[in-house]
Design a protein around this motif. Structure first.
Motif, short mmCIF file in Angstrom:
data_model
loop_
_atom_site.label_atom_id
_atom_site.label_comp_id
_atom_site.label_asym_id
_atom_site.label_seq_id
_atom_site.Cartn_x
_atom_site.Cartn_y
_atom_site.Cartn_z
N ASN A 41 0.78 -1.27 -0.05
CA ASN A 41 0.06 -0.12 0.17
C ASN A 41 0.93 1.15 -0.17
OD1 ASN A 41 -2.95 -1.70 0.52
ND2 ASN A 41 -1.50 -1.84 2.32
N LEU A 43 0.70 5.70 0.54
CA LEU A 43 -0.40 6.11 1.58
C LEU A 43 0.35 6.84 0.42
CD1 LEU A 43 0.12 5.63 4.64
CD2 LEU A 43 -0.97 4.94 3.75
N ASP A 70 6.48 6.12 4.07
CA ASP A 70 4.40 5.99 3.05
C ASP A 70 4.00 4.97 2.57
OD1 ASP A 70 4.45 8.95 3.35
OD2 ASP A 70 5.68 9.35 1.19
N LEU A 94 -7.83 0.55 7.16
CA LEU A 94 -6.86 0.13 5.94
C LEU A 94 -7.21 -1.02 4.41
CD1 LEU A 94 -3.87 0.52 4.54
CD2 LEU A 94 -3.34 -1.38 5.91
N ILE A 115 -3.48 4.07 -1.69
CA ILE A 115 -4.62 4.50 -0.26
C ILE A 115 -4.89 6.36 -0.69
CG2 ILE A 115 -4.92 4.80 2.06
CD1 ILE A 115 -4.68 1.71 0.94
N ARG A 120 -5.61 7.85 4.01
CA ARG A 120 -3.97 8.00 4.39
C ARG A 120 -3.92 8.90 6.27
NH1 ARG A 120 0.34 11.60 6.09
NH2 ARG A 120 -1.75 13.16 4.81
#
Length: 133
Positions: A41, A43, A70, A94, A115, A120
């Motif tokens: 993922n 962010l 991140d 999440l 994301i 976030r």
């Protein structure tokens, strides 16, 4: 944490991956590393905002999670099956919208899930951060 054999595999992957980064990873290394299911993922952080620079491993399993600035890496121990997205534990929102296509497992190309900044921010609220420590 993962069992000792898996921990050793991860150490080897990180070490060999770092050594081989400049010249490229070998085909045998790539075939070996893709056997563990992963969700990666990213962010999203707008340029005008600063990154959280968070490095944290919460006490979760199925999957294990690694917060690295991140990125949030979700790692599954079972290399014999691709996990069902319906069975993946949600972590503070999440995985609200996770789908099977987000799981890397013997993939030809690496999938990175984006994301959005709003999610976030929810993931990194003071309440959630308090539970991280």
């Amino acid at each position: 944490m993962p069992n000792k054999a898996i921990e050793e595999d991860l150490r080897k992957y990180i070490y060999e991956g770092c050594l081989g980064y400049e010249k490229g990873l070998s085909g045998s290394f790539i075939k070996e590393i893709v056997k563990y299911p992963l969700i990666v993922n990213y962010l999203e952080t707008p340029e005008e905002e600063s990154s959280s620079n968070l490095i944290f491993i919460p006490k979760t399993n199925n999957p294990f999670r690694f917060f690295l600035c991140d990125f949030v890496i979700e790692f599954f121990e079972d290399s014999s099956n691709k996990p069902l997205f319906s069975e993946i534990q949600n972590y503070h929102g999440l995985n609200d919208d996770i789908s099977e296509k987000d799981i890397n497992y013997y993939e030809d190309t690496f999938i990175i899930r984006n994301i959005a900044n709003t999610k976030r921010k929810k993931l990194l609220t003071p309440t959630v951060r308090k539970n991280m420590l």
